[in-house]
Scaffold this active site. Structure first.
Site, short mmCIF file in Angstrom:
data_model
loop_
_atom_site.label_atom_id
_atom_site.label_comp_id
_atom_site.label_asym_id
_atom_site.label_seq_id
_atom_site.Cartn_x
_atom_site.Cartn_y
_atom_site.Cartn_z
CB SER A 252 -2.83 0.75 -0.83
OG SER A 252 -1.55 0.53 -1.32
CG ASP A 275 -3.38 -5.50 0.95
OD1 ASP A 275 -2.74 -6.13 1.82
OD2 ASP A 275 -3.37 -5.81 -0.26
CG HIS A 332 -2.94 -4.00 -3.34
ND1 HIS A 332 -2.90 -3.88 -1.96
CD2 HIS A 332 -2.73 -2.74 -3.83
CE1 HIS A 332 -2.64 -2.62 -1.63
NE2 HIS A 332 -2.55 -1.91 -2.73
#
Length: 403
Positions: A252, A275, A332
């Site tokens: 992330s 991600d 996620h």
């Protein structure tokens, strides 16, 4: 709730055990007496150790306050509920175990950058797996207020010692006070980009500082570890790392940190973006032109947006290997430890429940990453990893592919 679980206490859940051929040891390393130092949990191939202690997944109960804020739950309620719904989670690694030494061999390195609201233990499953496969993994804890919680030691009073500590263990003559750094929320919308962009450059500096630290330890130079729970002699890391084969990985916000770090420091030979959240780099388009290393993006289906992928597409290249793959039926948090910490009901509450089996999602992430690293760091590839990926080819959705 301390660093180590109480004797005789049962573990209702635990982080999945790594599958590689090496035993895994771990320790915490913190340098300096301010937030500008390096803070990491180091995972490494270790010697088999009898009666080895296994640390708890949660570094300290204070971290629950930050996790509660990140998951948008009232922190006092979250802290009170955690022991019931999660409890003491066992990390299958040997604390302070002596590092393994193989004749004529040095271990490649991965620097890992956590996502928003994470910390140095949030990605233990990923880090354990790579340490068991023969990597030394430095999982950072960023001190830019993006971690759920962090801290540093302030040295308020110092008794001058006649000798500098050669063992790399904290000097007991120093009076230290722990200073906590709680996760800070940032409102979405106007002004968010400027804050996140500033943070991502701070994070990149911390990654570079971490690699500098590992270089120093590899060279056998003394470093004081100010962590009072870690007693591994840092001199045991002397001449142990293959600093010609260094990768950087992140989830992330950590994925954006990977891109920024590779743009600044070419010692990082290859990148892994799990991600990746591209907002921190959305308006800094020039940075993508500075990245000339190969990179693999492994995206989760539910997190990615057209806007995020539009920015990610700036990493396209006709000359450098860039691969973007999406795992169908994933969320996620599939690339974190969260899905392994609680039952299905709690996973749904935290947004960590996925259609794809949580163990399969993590295995695909680690095995895809391992195959990519093996190729680009010129290491022997594990045929079992390739076979596993082929078996689950149906859940892989190729996005942008440049070979």
């Amino acid at each position: 709730m301390g660093l180590f679980p109480k004797k005789g206490k049962k573990f209702p859940r635990q982080i999945p055990k790594p599958t590689g051929p090496y035993n895994v040891g771990c320790t915490d390393i913190m340098t300096g007496y301010s937030a500008d130092g390096v803070f990491m949990r180091l995972f490494y191939p270790a010697l088999p150790t009898k009666n080895a202690r296994s640390p708890e997944w949660l570094p300290h109960e204070s971290y629950l306050t930050g996790y509660g804020m990140f998951f948008k739950m009232w922190p006092p309620l979250f802290c009170k509920s955690y022991p019931k719904f999660v409890g003491d989670i066992h990390t299958p690694a040997a604390w302070d175990a002596p590092p393994l030494r193989l004749p004529g061999h040095r271990f490649p390195v991965i620097i890992f950058s956590h996502g928003l609201g994470g910390c140095r233990t949030t990605y233990t499953t990923f880090c354990l797996e790579f340490a068991s496969q023969g990597f030394i993994v430095a999982a950072l804890e960023h001190r830019d207020y993006s971690a759920c919680m962090s801290f540093y030691f302030e040295c308020q009073e110092t008794t001058v010692s006649s000798q500098q500590p050669e063992s790399g263990i904290r000097d007991a003559t120093k009076h230290l006070v722990k200073k906590w750094m709680l996760f800070q929320k940032v409102k979405s919308g106007k002004g968010e980009y400027a804050i996140r962009n500033q943070q991502v450059h701070r994070r990149a500096k911390e990654c570079i500082d971490a690699l500098d630290l590992l270089n120093t330890l590899h060279d056998g130079k003394p470093i004081e570890n100010v962590m009072d729970t870690s007693h591994l002699p840092l001199s045991s890391l002397h001449n142990l790392l293959n600093l010609e084969k260094v990768a950087i990985a992140g989830h992330s916000f950590g994925g954006a940190t990977v891109i920024t770090t590779m743009a600044k420091d070419k010692r990082f030979k290859v990148g892994l973006g799990l991600d990746t959240w591209m907002l921190p780099l959305r308006e800094e388009m020039s940075i993508f032109q500075k990245v000339n290393q190969p990179m693999l993006f492994i995206n989760m289906e539910k997190f990615q947006t057209k806007e995020n992928l539009r920015v990610m597409k700036k990493m396209e290249s006709s000359e450098i290997q860039r691969l973007i793959i999406t795992l169908k039926g994933t969320v996620h948090l599939n690339q974190t430890d969260v899905p392994f910490l609680c039952d299905k009901t709690m996973r749904k509450l935290f947004g960590a429940h996925s259609k794809l089996d949580r163990f399969t999602a993590m295995k695909l992430t680690t095995k895809l990453s391992n195959v990519f690293l093996s190729k680009n760091l010129e290491m022997p590839s594990n045929a079992k990893h390739t076979d596993f990926i082929q078996q689950y080819r149906g859940v892989l959705k190729e996005g942008i592919t440049c070979v």
